[in-house]
Structures are given as C-alpha cells and as structure tokens.
Design a protein around this motif. Structure first.
Motif, PDB file in Angstrom:
ATOM      1  N   PRO A 134      24.659  32.560  47.728  1.00  0.00           N
ATOM      2  CA  PRO A 134      24.714  33.982  47.372  1.00  0.00           C
ATOM      3  C   PRO A 134      23.318  34.589  47.409  1.00  0.00           C
ATOM      4  N   CYS A 135      23.234  35.854  47.775  1.00  0.00           N
ATOM      5  CA  CYS A 135      21.936  36.511  47.863  1.00  0.00           C
ATOM      6  C   CYS A 135      22.002  37.886  47.214  1.00  0.00           C
ATOM      7  N   TYR A 136      21.049  38.145  46.354  1.00  0.00           N
ATOM      8  CA  TYR A 136      20.878  39.462  45.749  1.00  0.00           C
ATOM      9  C   TYR A 136      19.415  39.863  45.870  1.00  0.00           C
ATOM     10  N   ASP A 137      19.098  41.027  45.357  1.00  0.00           N
ATOM     11  CA  ASP A 137      17.778  41.596  45.578  1.00  0.00           C
ATOM     12  C   ASP A 137      16.656  40.651  45.149  1.00  0.00           C
ATOM     13  N   ALA A 138      16.736  40.105  43.938  1.00  0.00           N
ATOM     14  CA  ALA A 138      15.662  39.239  43.446  1.00  0.00           C
ATOM     15  C   ALA A 138      15.515  37.985  44.303  1.00  0.00           C
ATOM     16  N   LEU A 141      13.756  39.066  47.539  1.00  0.00           N
ATOM     17  CA  LEU A 141      12.360  39.373  47.215  1.00  0.00           C
ATOM     18  C   LEU A 141      11.538  38.096  47.094  1.00  0.00           C
ATOM     19  N   GLY A 142      12.106  37.108  46.410  1.00  0.00           N
ATOM     20  CA  GLY A 142      11.377  35.866  46.221  1.00  0.00           C
ATOM     21  C   GLY A 142      11.199  35.085  47.500  1.00  0.00           C
ATOM     22  N   LEU A 143      12.274  34.906  48.250  1.00  0.00           N
ATOM     23  CA  LEU A 143      12.234  34.066  49.430  1.00  0.00           C
ATOM     24  C   LEU A 143      11.405  34.680  50.551  1.00  0.00           C
ATOM     25  N   SER A 144      11.390  35.994  50.655  1.00  0.00           N
ATOM     26  CA  SER A 144      10.688  36.675  51.750  1.00  0.00           C
ATOM     27  C   SER A 144       9.189  36.796  51.531  1.00  0.00           C
ATOM     28  N   SER A 164      14.754  44.934  48.451  1.00  0.00           N
ATOM     29  CA  SER A 164      15.385  44.188  49.543  1.00  0.00           C
ATOM     30  C   SER A 164      16.756  44.758  49.890  1.00  0.00           C
ATOM     31  N   ASP A 165      17.544  45.095  48.887  1.00  0.00           N
ATOM     32  CA  ASP A 165      18.861  45.681  49.143  1.00  0.00           C
ATOM     33  C   ASP A 165      18.736  46.963  49.957  1.00  0.00           C
ATOM     34  N   ASN A 166      17.873  47.863  49.503  1.00  0.00           N
ATOM     35  CA  ASN A 166      17.761  49.161  50.164  1.00  0.00           C
ATOM     36  C   ASN A 166      17.179  49.036  51.573  1.00  0.00           C
ATOM     37  N   VAL A 167      16.159  48.205  51.705  1.00  0.00           N
ATOM     38  CA  VAL A 167      15.542  48.023  53.018  1.00  0.00           C
ATOM     39  C   VAL A 167      16.555  47.459  54.009  1.00  0.00           C
ATOM     40  N   THR A 168      17.365  46.507  53.558  1.00  0.00           N
ATOM     41  CA  THR A 168      18.368  45.916  54.443  1.00  0.00           C
ATOM     42  C   THR A 168      19.380  46.965  54.888  1.00  0.00           C
ATOM     43  N   GLY A 169      19.833  47.807  53.963  1.00  0.00           N
ATOM     44  CA  GLY A 169      20.760  48.868  54.326  1.00  0.00           C
ATOM     45  C   GLY A 169      20.171  49.823  55.345  1.00  0.00           C
ATOM     46  N   MET A 170      18.885  50.129  55.197  1.00  0.00           N
ATOM     47  CA  MET A 170      18.223  51.026  56.152  1.00  0.00           C
ATOM     48  C   MET A 170      18.131  50.395  57.536  1.00  0.00           C
ATOM     49  N   TYR A 171      17.756  49.110  57.582  1.00  0.00           N
ATOM     50  CA  TYR A 171      17.688  48.429  58.879  1.00  0.00           C
ATOM     51  C   TYR A 171      19.076  48.345  59.521  1.00  0.00           C
ATOM     52  N   ALA A 172      20.110  48.173  58.703  1.00  0.00           N
ATOM     53  CA  ALA A 172      21.468  48.123  59.240  1.00  0.00           C
ATOM     54  C   ALA A 172      21.831  49.457  59.884  1.00  0.00           C
ATOM     55  N   ALA A 173      21.542  50.555  59.206  1.00  0.00           N
ATOM     56  CA  ALA A 173      21.829  51.872  59.773  1.00  0.00           C
ATOM     57  C   ALA A 173      21.043  52.082  61.065  1.00  0.00           C
ATOM     58  N   TYR A 174      19.810  51.645  61.074  1.00  0.00           N
ATOM     59  CA  TYR A 174      18.956  51.736  62.266  1.00  0.00           C
ATOM     60  C   TYR A 174      19.551  50.953  63.434  1.00  0.00           C
ATOM     61  N   GLY A 175      20.054  49.740  63.157  1.00  0.00           N
ATOM     62  CA  GLY A 175      20.665  48.935  64.199  1.00  0.00           C
ATOM     63  C   GLY A 175      21.951  49.554  64.726  1.00  0.00           C
ATOM     64  N   ILE A 176      22.751  50.128  63.826  1.00  0.00           N
ATOM     65  CA  ILE A 176      23.999  50.770  64.239  1.00  0.00           C
ATOM     66  C   ILE A 176      23.719  51.955  65.149  1.00  0.00           C
ATOM     67  N   LEU A 177      22.727  52.762  64.793  1.00  0.00           N
ATOM     68  CA  LEU A 177      22.387  53.912  65.629  1.00  0.00           C
ATOM     69  C   LEU A 177      21.950  53.463  67.020  1.00  0.00           C
TER      70      LEU A 177
END
Length: 378
Positions: A134-138, A141-144, A164-177
């Motif tokens: 499982p992966c969540y923000d913390a 953040l730690g692993l990266s 990490s959560d927000n950045v991932t969502g932004m990159y996902a939207a960027y990839g979809i576009l």
C-alpha cells in the motif's frame, strides 16, 4: 478555447486523492467526469468528517457526477463497460491486478473501445518488489527522498500538505492530456501509467542533479541555503519569509531595511557563495534582529524595498489577503443538501475565462437515475 476539453467523457474509478485530483483538473478544463463509486459509502474520502460529504472530499471532486456501481457484481461490470464504450478516458488508482480481476485487461478495453485513454495510477508501478504494497503520501515522500529534503533529523515530524498525492494527480492529468493529443494523430487510445514514487522523484530533480554531478547528497537546508531563503519569527511570534537569491541588490537592500550595516563588513557574508556556506550563522545573526519588531512593522519596512518577502499567512489570512481577493481565487457556491460552500477556482484562465460553470462535488449517487437513463444501464 475557454473550455478545451468540452465533449471529452472521463470515467473515474478514483478514491482519496491522486485520481480524484486528476479528474477534477480535467473537469476544470471542461471535461465531463463521471465518478463511479461503490454503493457502500463510495469514495472513502467522503467519510473523513461524517455525513459522506467531508470537506476533504468536496475539495477534490467539484464539477463531477456520481453514479453507484458495485463492480463485484456482473451487473455492475456490465454497466461499467457500457460507460467505457462511449468514454474518452478511464482514470483509476487501484492497486496492480485489480483491473484484471474486474476483467478489464488492456485487450478487453481495446475491444470495448479502441480509442480509450486508460490512465492507471499506482504507488510503485505495475512491476517490482514493492508492487503490492500500500502507498500513501508519507510513504511516497519517504521512499522518493522528498522527506529527506524537508525533515530535521534531530526533530523529525511530518508536517504540511499532501505533496506526493497532489503531484501524482497533476502528472496523471498531464499524461492524459498528452495521450488525448496523440489520439488526434493516431486515432487510437493509449495506456498512461503513473506511480507515486516516480512522480515524487520527478517533482524534485535538482537534488539528484546535485548528487550525481557534485557527489554530495543534499539535505533539508541545501536548497534554502543556495537560494538564501529565510523565515524569521517576529516580536509577536508571527513569521516573515525573505528570499534573497544570488542577486546582490536584494542583499544590500535587505541589510539596509533591517539596519544591520555591520553585516556588509562581515567576511563570512561577503559574497553569495559565502552566505550560502555560512547560512546557519547568517540566519542566527538576523533572527535576533527580527525579534525586535512585530510582523506588521517588518512588512511595512520591507514593502517598497524590492526585497522579495512575504508574511507567513495563516489559512484565514490568505483568504483576506488583498492580492488573493483581487484575483478572485475563492468563490461561494452552495449544495442543495449541504448548504454554502467556499471553493477555489482553477489556478489559470484561458482567454480570460476561469472555466466552465462550477458545480459542487456530488453526493453519493446523485446522478444515478440520469446516467442510467442516458447510457442505457441496467
């Protein structure tokens, strides 16, 4: 071009933050986003403050429609396939393997809709030793390594917003576009995969560049020392930040404002490189000076000096800040069941327009009947 994604249909199988943020960003650009939720409580983020409509959920799910589907049943799977047959984008943040258990492999989706853009968000990727963790923000953040650039080893403690959560969502939207643009050329859909681990690494490239080029691993104060970023407590315990950069005029103006000409003669601070090397000493020298006046007094003195500075606003102070009010960042809306809501506009305009008419986040299953009738669901 005010609503560039108008006519694009997104089916979101998203929960909590990463996929819901990506879906909301697409909705803010005019896409129609149908959020598929389990009948038993829907997105877990709904329950953070009770009543299935928490502030957390409302802030990540505006401009969406909600339908309840139980994907553990054959009827639910069939209904989802009917939605996907007419969709442009499938967005999900399930763990690896879940989509296959639902019968939604790449081959199956290609058969249902060869023009579909499928965006899959995971914690660590589809393969590898951490695949099923499982992966969540913390965790991300730690692993990266991001956490190592923010935490004080002597007094560690997680603080601040979800990064990490927000950045991932932004990159996902960027990839979809990007995939949607590619589809305009090829006529075919695409698979977009984003992991929280890689998105978090990509969000802070300079630390890795410093290590690979200079051989030294950066720490929590490496970047702030180079940029000469400081935060000082004032006489009233409120905070001020300054960012002196490497521009000499900022340093000289700052010294004049705080009335510390002795710092110009201090050999430890004679150049940007020396001020970086002796960052802690400089911070200590100036901290005592800032304790002599209140935050408002320091802001008044810094105003007009051309020194990059800001008060450290609390959340209520941000909403009353004159620049923020001028920009019209916040707006008032209302939900028929949950009453008045304060929301944030998308942080960009296109041809001067903020975006499509904003609707508050839906209640669970709010659009069940309308969507079922439109798409011929069971």
């Amino acid at each position: 071009m005010k609503h560039p994604l108008e006519g694009i249909l997104v089916i979101e199988l998203g929960t909590v933050l990463t996929a819901p943020l990506a879906g909301m960003m697409l909705a803010d650009l005019g896409a129609r986003v149908i959020k598929v939720e389990h009948p038993n409580g829907g997105d877990p983020f709904r329950r953070h403050a009770g009543k299935l409509y928490s502030p957390h959920f409302a802030s990540y799910n505006r401009n969406k429609e909600s339908i309840q589907l139980d994907l553990q049943t054959e009827a639910g799977k069939t209904d989802l396939q009917l939605l996907l047959a007419r969709a442009d984008v499938l967005l999900e943040n399930y763990r690896p393997g879940v989509m296959a258990r639902l019968g939604l492999t790449q081959a199956a989706l290609d058969e249902i809709n060869p023009r579909l853009v499928w965006c899959s968000i995971t914690g660590f990727g589809a393969e590898g030793p951490y695949r099923d963790r499982p992966c969540y923000d913390a965790v991300a953040l730690g692993l990266s390594g991001l956490a190592s650039l923010m935490l004080d080893p002597a007094q560690p403690g997680m603080n601040g917003p979800t990064i990490s959560d927000n950045v991932t969502g932004m990159y996902a939207a960027y990839g979809i576009l990007g995939a949607l643009m590619g589809r305009e050329k090829s006529g075919k859909g695409a698979r977009v995969e984003v992991s929280m681990l890689e998105a978090s690494i990509a969000f802070s490239p300079e630390g890795f560049a410093q290590y690979t080029r200079l051989g030294a691993a950066p720490g929590p104060q490496t970047r702030v020392a180079i940029s000469q970023s400081h935060a000082f407590a004032c006489a009233d315990e409120r905070l001020v930040t300054v960012h002196l950069s490497s521009v000499e005029k900022f340093w000289q103006a700052f010294v004049a404002v705080i009335e510390r000409p002795d710092l110009l003669d201090d050999a430890r601070f004679a150049s940007p490189e020396l001020r970086t090397r002796n960052y802690a000493a400089l911070n200590g020298e100036v901290a005592a000076t800032f304790r002599t006046r209140t935050r408002d007094e320091w802001c008044a003195r810094l105003q007009g000096s051309d020194v990059p500075f800001a008060p450290v606003n609390t959340i209520p102070e941000v909403m009353e800040d004159p620049q923020v009010r001028q920009a019209g960042t916040f707006y008032q809306t209302a939900h028929p069941e949950h009453g008045p809501l304060t929301a944030i506009h998308r942080p960009l305009t296109i041809d001067g327009a903020r975006g499509p008419t904003t609707r508050p986040a839906p209640v669970l299953g709010e659009h069940d009947a309308a969507i079922r009738a439109e798409f011929g669901l069971g």
